[in-house]
Design a protein around this motif. Structure first.
Motif, PDB file in Angstrom:
ATOM      1  N   TYR A   1      -4.219   2.808   7.635  1.00 48.82           N
ATOM      2  CA  TYR A   1      -2.787   2.697   7.860  1.00 48.82           C
ATOM      3  C   TYR A   1      -2.440   2.945   9.331  1.00 48.82           C
ATOM      4  CZ  TYR A   1      -2.170   3.285   2.794  1.00 48.82           C
ATOM      5  OH  TYR A   1      -2.213   3.160   1.443  1.00 48.82           O
ATOM      6  N   ALA A   2      -3.465   3.007  10.170  1.00 51.34           N
ATOM      7  CA  ALA A   2      -3.259   3.164  11.599  1.00 51.34           C
ATOM      8  C   ALA A   2      -2.358   4.330  11.934  1.00 51.34           C
ATOM      9  CB  ALA A   2      -2.688   1.887  12.204  1.00 51.34           C
ATOM     10  N   GLY A   3      -2.751   5.511  11.524  1.00 56.59           N
ATOM     11  CA  GLY A   3      -2.057   6.685  12.034  1.00 56.59           C
ATOM     12  C   GLY A   3      -0.943   7.225  11.174  1.00 56.59           C
ATOM     13  N   VAL A   4      -0.733   6.687   9.995  1.00 57.02           N
ATOM     14  CA  VAL A   4       0.236   7.295   9.088  1.00 57.02           C
ATOM     15  C   VAL A   4      -0.409   8.557   8.514  1.00 57.02           C
ATOM     16  CG1 VAL A   4       1.512   6.989   6.938  1.00 57.02           C
ATOM     17  CG2 VAL A   4       1.300   5.094   8.536  1.00 57.02           C
TER      18      VAL A   4
ATOM     19  N   ARG B   1     -12.504  -2.805  12.272  1.00 52.61           N
ATOM     20  CA  ARG B   1     -11.192  -3.330  12.638  1.00 52.61           C
ATOM     21  C   ARG B   1     -11.323  -4.298  13.817  1.00 52.61           C
ATOM     22  NH1 ARG B   1      -6.653  -4.378  10.185  1.00 52.61           N
ATOM     23  NH2 ARG B   1      -5.235  -5.089  11.787  1.00 52.61           N
TER      24      ARG B   1
ATOM     25  N   ALA C   1       0.805  -2.476  21.981  1.00 52.29           N
ATOM     26  CA  ALA C   1      -0.021  -2.421  20.767  1.00 52.29           C
ATOM     27  C   ALA C   1      -1.200  -3.383  20.839  1.00 52.29           C
ATOM     28  CB  ALA C   1       0.838  -2.721  19.541  1.00 52.29           C
TER      29      ALA C   1
ATOM     30  N   GLY D   1       1.021   2.452  22.177  1.00 53.48           N
ATOM     31  CA  GLY D   1       0.658   1.528  21.107  1.00 53.48           C
ATOM     32  C   GLY D   1       0.395   2.269  19.808  1.00 53.48           C
ATOM     33  N   LYS D   2      -0.244   3.412  19.931  1.00 50.46           N
ATOM     34  CA  LYS D   2      -0.533   4.242  18.758  1.00 50.46           C
ATOM     35  C   LYS D   2       0.768   4.673  18.090  1.00 50.46           C
ATOM     36  CE  LYS D   2      -1.906   8.947  17.970  1.00 50.46           C
ATOM     37  NZ  LYS D   2      -2.234  10.191  18.665  1.00 50.46           N
TER      38      LYS D   2
ATOM     39  N   GLN E   1      -5.892  -3.128  21.176  1.00 49.47           N
ATOM     40  CA  GLN E   1      -5.202  -2.901  19.912  1.00 49.47           C
ATOM     41  C   GLN E   1      -5.914  -1.834  19.088  1.00 49.47           C
ATOM     42  OE1 GLN E   1      -4.201  -6.545  18.005  1.00 49.47           O
ATOM     43  NE2 GLN E   1      -3.719  -5.583  16.064  1.00 49.47           N
TER      44      GLN E   1
ATOM     45  N   TRP F   1      -1.153  -6.691  21.117  1.00 48.94           N
ATOM     46  CA  TRP F   1      -0.935  -7.879  20.292  1.00 48.94           C
ATOM     47  C   TRP F   1      -0.881  -9.173  21.095  1.00 48.94           C
ATOM     48  CZ3 TRP F   1       1.808  -8.272  15.113  1.00 48.94           C
ATOM     49  CH2 TRP F   1       1.363  -7.256  14.254  1.00 48.94           C
TER      50      TRP F   1
ATOM     51  N   PRO G   1       4.408   2.103   6.212  1.00 48.57           N
ATOM     52  CA  PRO G   1       5.730   2.012   6.838  1.00 48.57           C
ATOM     53  C   PRO G   1       6.271   0.581   6.861  1.00 48.57           C
ATOM     54  CG  PRO G   1       4.037   2.198   8.512  1.00 48.57           C
ATOM     55  CD  PRO G   1       3.327   2.241   7.187  1.00 48.57           C
TER      56      PRO G   1
ATOM     57  N   PHE H   1       3.859  -3.679  13.040  1.00 47.71           N
ATOM     58  CA  PHE H   1       2.729  -3.336  13.895  1.00 47.71           C
ATOM     59  C   PHE H   1       1.696  -2.499  13.152  1.00 47.71           C
ATOM     60  CE2 PHE H   1       6.007  -4.235  17.058  1.00 47.71           C
ATOM     61  CZ  PHE H   1       5.327  -5.157  17.833  1.00 47.71           C
ATOM     62  N   ASN H   2       2.062  -2.005  11.972  1.00 47.63           N
ATOM     63  CA  ASN H   2       1.087  -1.275  11.171  1.00 47.63           C
ATOM     64  C   ASN H   2       0.275  -2.284  10.362  1.00 47.63           C
ATOM     65  OD1 ASN H   2       0.176   0.277   8.610  1.00 47.63           O
ATOM     66  ND2 ASN H   2       0.748   1.854  10.092  1.00 47.63           N
ATOM     67  N   PRO H   3      -1.061  -2.125  10.327  1.00 47.29           N
ATOM     68  CA  PRO H   3      -1.850  -3.140   9.610  1.00 47.29           C
ATOM     69  C   PRO H   3      -1.492  -3.244   8.123  1.00 47.29           C
ATOM     70  CG  PRO H   3      -3.220  -1.293  10.330  1.00 47.29           C
ATOM     71  CD  PRO H   3      -1.910  -1.135  10.989  1.00 47.29           C
ATOM     72  N   ASN H   4      -0.938  -2.175   7.546  1.00 44.53           N
ATOM     73  CA  ASN H   4      -0.526  -2.248   6.144  1.00 44.53           C
ATOM     74  C   ASN H   4       0.984  -2.365   6.004  1.00 44.53           C
ATOM     75  OD1 ASN H   4      -3.162  -1.892   5.592  1.00 44.53           O
ATOM     76  ND2 ASN H   4      -2.967   0.082   4.611  1.00 44.53           N
TER      77      ASN H   4
ATOM     78  N   SER I   1       2.262   1.656  16.298  1.00 42.38           N
ATOM     79  CA  SER I   1       1.598   1.287  15.034  1.00 42.38           C
ATOM     80  C   SER I   1       1.948   2.249  13.907  1.00 42.38           C
ATOM     81  CB  SER I   1       0.079   1.288  15.165  1.00 42.38           C
ATOM     82  OG  SER I   1      -0.328   0.771  16.367  1.00 42.38           O
ATOM     83  N   ALA I   2       2.119   3.521  14.247  1.00 40.23           N
ATOM     84  CA  ALA I   2       2.359   4.518  13.191  1.00 40.23           C
ATOM     85  C   ALA I   2       3.844   4.693  12.885  1.00 40.23           C
ATOM     86  CB  ALA I   2       1.752   5.847  13.598  1.00 40.23           C
TER      87      ALA I   2
ATOM     88  N   THR J   1       0.833  -1.195   0.000  1.00 37.72           N
ATOM     89  CA  THR J   1       0.000   0.000   0.000  1.00 37.72           C
ATOM     90  C   THR J   1       0.870   1.247   0.000  1.00 37.72           C
ATOM     91  OG1 THR J   1      -0.268  -0.620   2.284  1.00 37.72           O
ATOM     92  CG2 THR J   1      -2.179  -0.778   0.910  1.00 37.72           C
TER      93      THR J   1
ATOM     94  N   ALA K   1      -5.335   1.516  20.501  1.00 42.09           N
ATOM     95  CA  ALA K   1      -4.009   2.006  20.152  1.00 42.09           C
ATOM     96  C   ALA K   1      -3.984   2.538  18.731  1.00 42.09           C
ATOM     97  CB  ALA K   1      -2.983   0.896  20.310  1.00 42.09           C
ATOM     98  N   MET K   2      -4.680   1.842  17.838  1.00 41.58           N
ATOM     99  CA  MET K   2      -4.647   2.254  16.436  1.00 41.58           C
ATOM    100  C   MET K   2      -5.453   3.499  16.178  1.00 41.58           C
ATOM    101  SD  MET K   2      -4.923  -1.194  14.331  1.00 41.58           S
ATOM    102  CE  MET K   2      -3.599  -2.346  14.275  1.00 41.58           C
TER     103      MET K   2
END
Lengths: 300, 603, 330
Positions: free
Chosen positions: C92-95, C40, B126, B211-212, C57, B128, B47, B51-54, B215-216, B43, C60-61
């Motif tokens: 993208y959880a915060g990008v 999510r 995070a 955690g935020k 989780q 997990w 990154p 820990f980032n979903p993408n 993830s970012a 995508t 956090a996201m």
């Protein structure tokens, strides 16, 4: 804007075309025009009566997946063994109905706003034209996609409305410029001098003179709307629960890989061919309509 | 990241001025073997952070777990990964991991116990940790001990420990505050002391913020523990080159891997038919399989995989809360036809509708237990009888509800799953032919997930029977979606749609032989029980409940099917079933295949 | 002086338009159904994560999701926008959305403008041919071709290209803007790779716009041909070549303003073409962000596409006023 200049130059003459006889003569002048009319009538009949010929849900048959064309299935079958011809015929109603409604809304919004702005002038004009500018600038397709997230416009009326409301800008501008120029003509001045109401002047004196242009736009907007709605369905943006040509295309391309097999190709090509046919029908008829309203173009 | 952004824009504008005559320059180096190509979801702007979903991280390519599950019914069977070995003690409550001495990250630093501890801290923050970890202790540089939380019961705790993917301390430690372990301790407090509880609330909030951030997090470079490391990435593809620091580098015969982006099955088909990838799997219609098989070098393969696509009921909605209605539907849907169109290539119709796949049913139930299950063979007449006995009437070929209103239905599917879409259109067709006017409704993925979980669909498609663990399989029916959640170490139940219960199966039902049973607690017990006899009898009960009461009608179970292309590479592990089976666990599997010594360039 | 005034007016108009679009999308998005957080959470629960862990989780996201009264959010959003901060992506959880958009926007803008350029140049040339030789076979076939291409929906062309050139004959790649093994920069290898990957989409843009330009230019040329000064030129015995140049120049000007209208169409087409070719630009991003309910990205992509149209509009107007000074005075 120069596009207005062109239209101003091609302003319709201030007389009504003399009825059906002229229309008939213009139509037969070129065989293509008759062909166009026949095509359009065929599809209109298909939309009106097609769904009555088949059961509400077309039967599927796992033994007949992507069957080649035969007497039973003149256009072959699809990924679940359903007759493609039946899908085309039953799918026409949704496509044409919503496209016509879209064109209708486009023309209504465009004409009303154009007439109002051009006749009232001043503040009303500039406010209406700024709004028009916004609708002209914001690209229609991305706007539709964004709107689709809030509003599930999957009925023909809703879809027609949303397509109409996003595409009247060009027409409004053109109608306004024609109205502006008509306003300065002698017969409107005279009508005002006679103390006729504004409503009478706009509806009885000005509108008939822009009507031919509006009719042509109705046809144009129909083909434009077919493209937009089919694209929306093709990309799967509008949730679909009924059968129509756009849904067929989505299923053929994204879901069942019809593009990659000779036997599936008819499934993909049939709705495409119908869209093209309708468009050509409209283009051919437009040619005739153009000549009926603008006899000056005859020689061109 | 900033510098790269600017470069890309500059490159874009440069092109606008100078495009002429450059098209011929692309095909350059023709003598070397092209990179090994496969597919992945890449995508834009994501990154290189797992820990980032993408995140741009792929198992066994540029990241490594401690061990790879074998993906069989035996949940304690693994191929080693970063862990050379491990020891399970204290009745499965303690796992000691021994790292490979000498293993390195792609930046040259050694992989040590510190990395494992950093990883655990990040996982806690995070969210997990799904496997009840209590504490982590580094015994020495290469030895780490994981202990289950006191009071917790989880029979696949070792599975949770060993399948962790490890992140590098050099990148992630700077994100963690010094007191991170204190915060984690405080957040785990289970007593009633007010001051401690206040600390707990604050610690949980701090961890959520952390955690935020995790993830970012967007590292500038890829630091890999796997056989490859990212060398270039653009919004449509990623190129990974061999990581010379990888512990098993000598065993890797491929120098470069390219991952091509896909967003739909259609995109994958295009790659497969075009011979543009060396490996890809996808659900596909027969026509695609036949066409792709004609591409030079393409070889078809399929691997068993545990799932069953099903018609799922929301029993909040009348008439689907009526058992006879669900049973009638089970009789009137012809599963053979649905499979023949939905998943013709690698699917097989489900024999026993019991919440498991055919394979899992025959693995776990005795013949006697299987004989107890109703088969629901296609029988529209029986379906009609069932409906009539429940007060439904057929008028002019259309079924009417007992109150005289016509019975119509919408069947919702996720529009990005081509097999669901095709399967649903057949099911809807069969229901309509039977006299229940049904239309399939296609909905975009995220919206589908949201609306389904909000209970908006009376009938929808859903994948259940996710194996190989029986707890996972039945958890799809009698877990969170049915209102059962572990909260504070206790199983709690809610019947509220707003709290996520969209199945609303009865809490207690009666079945032959066993009498009255509670599917929710039974399912939870599958995760906690240690005794095989208990596990077996619970499984048998749940299978019988699912079969008699039908919270879902399983339609077909599938294999993972795909193609490898052997034009430039050879020695794919297609005939090694353990390797292929384990590879199903993640995507793309080529990294794992290479770890096992497979795939060589053709000379 | 006049020119500056003209420029200022155009810029102000453009800004006002951007403001309208920003406001519209902001409120529209707040109307949206569905809840990405819940989506999510469900997908985590689906994959076997227990409820508590999943909750944590998700928290956090999505800790960054905006809260507070709508109007406060609105002004906050406007304020952030002035700093080019479009918020954080959900999927993208915060990008940062700006970051994601910047990796997509150059590809779309460069392809759309090139596609427009080629369709305009080719279409105008073909239009002159169609008008001047309208009674010969060349002119008529040019008209026919234009009508045909004008009638083919954009996605059909793209589909045909995809099938023929990437699957059937495998001449061109798809799915990426360039070969990721090549380091981005001003090297011939990189530029060549970008061009190679962009040929099919650009061709699809160019051909789908071509027919319209031909037909417009043809009718414009025909109407200029009827003007007195052309007749005068003919009478004065100017050569055919010079006359055609006269005509073409004068017929060309009105077309130039239609550019502004077609920009919206071209940028809108990015959604179709990029989705079909899996070409990762703004349209592709917009389409995917809807599938993922990633509203901040959707908002940003829509805004950038619209802004691109507005900016191109202003540029076209300025260019036009340079060519035809009468406009400035009007």
């Amino acid at each position: 804007m120069a596009s207005m200049n062109v239209q101003a130059k091609a302003l319709p003459p201030l007389r009504r075309p003399n009825g059906w006889r002229t229309a008939g003569r213009v139509l037969v002048r070129k065989p293509g025009r008759i062909a166009g009319l026949v095509i359009i009538l065929t599809f209109v009949l298909m939309a009106a009566f097609g769904p009555l010929l088949y059961p509400a849900t077309l039967p599927s048959d796992a033994a007949q997946i992507y069957a080649p064309p035969s007497l039973a299935h003149p256009l072959g079958t699809d990924f679940q063994g359903t007759d493609v011809l039946a899908e085309i015929i039953t799918g026409a109603r949704f496509v044409l109905l919503s496209a016509f409604l879209a064109a209708f809304f486009t023309v209504v919004f465009g004409t009303v706003i154009g007439l109002a702005a051009g006749y009232a002038r001043g503040l009303v004009d500039s406010v209406l034209m700024r709004i028009t500018d916004v609708f002209l600038t914001v690209p229609q397709f991305p706007l539709l996609i964004v709107l689709s997230t809030v509003w599930k416009f999957s009925s023909p009326l809703a879809l027609g409305f949303v397509l109409g409301i996003t595409s009247w800008g060009g027409l409004a501008r053109a109608v306004r410029s024609q109205t502006l120029s008509l306003r300065e003509r002698g017969f409107i001045e005279a009508a005002r001098g006679l103390g006729l109401s504004n409503r009478h002047i706009v509806t009885k004196e000005i509108f008939p003179n822009v009507a031919p242009f509006v009719v042509m736009n109705l046809l144009f907007a129909t083909t434009g709307s077919i493209y937009s709605e089919i694209t929306l369905f093709f990309l799967g943006i509008v949730p679909f629960s009924n059968n129509n040509w756009g849904v067929m295309l989505n299923m053929a391309f994204f879901q069942s890989g019809a593009m990659y097999t000779t036997s599936g190709l008819l499934y993909l090509m049939s709705p495409l061919a119908c869209i093209m046919l309708v468009t050509f029908g409209v283009v051919l008829v437009l040619d005739a309509v153009d000549e009926i309203f603008n006899p000056r173009l005859k020689g061109v | 990241m900033k510098s790269r952004k600017i470069k890309m824009i500059a490159a874009g504008s440069a092109l606008m001025t100078s495009l002429a005559g450059l098209s011929a320059m692309s095909a350059s180096a023709a003598t070397t073997v092209p990179p090994l190509a496969t597919i992945a979801q890449i995508t834009q702007g994501a990154p290189m952070n797992m820990f980032n979903p993408n995140g741009l991280k792929w198992g066994a390519l540029d990241e490594m777990p401690l061990a790879f599950p074998k993906n069989t019914a035996d949940m304690s069977a693994f191929f080693p990964g970063l862990a050379k070995s491990w020891k399970i003690t204290n009745n499965g409550r303690t796992v000691t991991v021994f790292l490979r001495p000498g293993a390195k990250w792609s930046n040259g630093q050694p992989i040590t116990a510190t990395d494992l501890v950093t990883t655990a801290a990040c996982e806690f923050a995070a969210g997990w940790i799904w496997w009840d970890l209590g504490s982590v202790k580094a015994i020495n540089q290469y030895e780490v001990q994981y202990t289950m939380a006191p009071g917790a019961k989880f029979n696949i705790f070792p599975f949770g420990v060993l399948t962790q993917t490890i992140v590098p301390t050099s990148q992630y430690a700077p994100l963690l505050p010094k007191n991170v372990w204190t915060l984690i301790k405080q957040s785990q407090y289970a007593g009633t002391d007010k001051a401690q509880l206040a600390l707990q609330t604050k610690a949980q909030a701090d961890l959520t913020l952390l955690g935020k951030k995790i993830s970012a997090f967007a590292p500038k470079t890829d630091v890999s523990s796997g056989p490859f490391v990212i060398s270039g990435v653009n919004p449509g593809e990623a190129v990974l080159v061999k990581n010379p620091d990888f512990y098993g580098a000598a065993n890797i015969h491929v120098n470069e891997v390219v991952l091509r982006n896909y967003t739909s099955n259609q995109g994958i088909w295009n790659y497969m038919i075009g011979g543009q990838v060396n490996q890809a799997t996808s659900s596909m219609p027969t026509s695609i399989k036949q066409r792709a098989a004609q591409t030079p070098g393409n070889v078809y393969y399929q691997v068993p995989s545990y799932y069953a696509n099903s018609l799922m009921f929301n029993e909040h909605v009348y008439p689907y809360n009526v058992l006879k209605v669900r049973q009638a539907l089970a009789y009137m849907i012809n599963r053979n036809t649905v499979q023949a169109i939905g998943e013709p290539v690698s699917g097989s119709p489900v024999k026993y509708i019991d919440g498991m796949t055919n394979q899992q049913t025959s693995d776990t139930l005795t013949p006697a237990e299987q004989a107890q299950l109703t088969l629901y063979r296609y029988n529209p007449a029986k379906a009609a009888k069932l409906l009539e006995s429940a007060g439904f009437k057929k008028v002019n070929g259309q079924w009417e509800l007992p109150n005289g209103k016509p019975w119509t239905a919408s069947l919702y599917v996720n529009s990005s799953y081509t097999d669901w879409v095709q399967g649903a259109s057949v099911v809807a067709n069969q229901m309509t032919q039977f006299g229940i006017k049904t239309s399939p409704v296609l909905i975009q993925p995220a919206q589908f997930a949201t609306e389904q979980s909000q209970g908006k669909f009376a009938l929808s498609f859903w994948t259940i029977a996710l194996g190989p663990d029986v707890y996972w399989a039945f958890g799809r029916l009698y877990g969170g979606l049915d209102g059962y959640n572990m909260i504070g170490g206790k199983l709690s139940y809610t019947s509220s749609v707003s709290k996520g219960n969209w199945v609303n199966f009865p809490q207690t039902v009666a079945i032959p032989t066993y009498g009255s049973v509670q599917p929710g607690p039974l399912t939870n017990n599958l995760a906690e029980a240690m005794s095989p006899t208990v596990l077996h009898s619970d499984t048998a009960k749940l299978a019988l409940v699912s079969n008699r009461y039908l919270p879902a009608i399983t339609l077909w179970s599938g294999m993972q099917a795909g193609f490898v292309n052997t034009t430039n590479y050879t020695d794919f592990p297609l005939h090694s079933s353990p390797v292929m089976l384990a590879g199903v666990g993640f995507y793309p599997p080529v990294g794992f295949w290479m770890l096992q010594g497979y795939i060589r360039p053709k000379s | 002086m006049n020119y500056l005034k003209f420029l200022a007016k155009k810029l102000l108009g453009g800004l006002a338009m951007v403001y309208v679009v920003v406001t519209f999308t902001f409120f529209l998005i707040r109307l949206m159904p569905g809840n990405p957080v819940l989506a999510r959470l469900t997908s985590l629960l689906q994959s076997g994560v227990p409820y508590q862990a999943a909750k944590q989780q998700v928290a956090a996201m999505y800790g960054f999701m905006p809260h507070g009264p709508l109007i406060v959010q609105y002004f906050d959003y406007l304020g952030q926008l002035l700093h080019l901060n479009l918020g954080l992506s959900i999927a993208y959880a915060g990008v940062s959305v700006t970051h994601i958009l910047m990796s997509a926007a150059p590809w779309t803008i460069f392809m759309v403008l090139l596609g427009l350029f080629f369709s305009f140049i080719l279409g105008v040339a073909a239009g002159v041919v169609a008008a001047v030789w309208r009674n010969s076979i060349i002119g008529q076939s040019s008209t026919f071709l234009a009508t045909l291409l004008h009638g083919i929906p954009q996605f059909m062309l793209a589909l045909a290209f995809l099938y023929l050139f990437t699957t059937e004959w495998r001449l061109f790649p798809f799915g990426a803007p360039y070969d990721a093994a090549i380091h981005p920069g001003f090297s011939p290898a990189f530029v060549g790779s970008v061009a190679y990957h962009a040929i099919l989409p650009i061709l699809a843009y160019a051909i789908s716009g071509y027919g319209g330009w031909t037909l417009a230019m043809k009718s414009s040329v025909i109407s200029v041909l009827g003007d007195e000064y052309i007749l005068a030129a003919e009478l004065r015995g100017l050569t055919r070549g010079i006359r055609i140049r006269y005509v073409a120049r004068n017929a060309f000007l009105p077309l130039f303003t239609s550019l502004t209208l077609s920009l919206g169409f071209m940028f809108g087409g990015a959604i179709v073409i990029e989705t079909i070719f899996d070409y990762p630009g703004l349209g592709y991003l917009l389409n995917n962000s809807i599938g993922a309910q990633d509203y901040p990205v959707m908002q940003g992509a829509f805004l950038i596409i619209t802004a691109a149209v507005i900016v191109s509009n202003i540029l076209a107007d300025l260019l036009y006023s340079l060519i035809d000074p009468r406009i400035r005075r009007a």
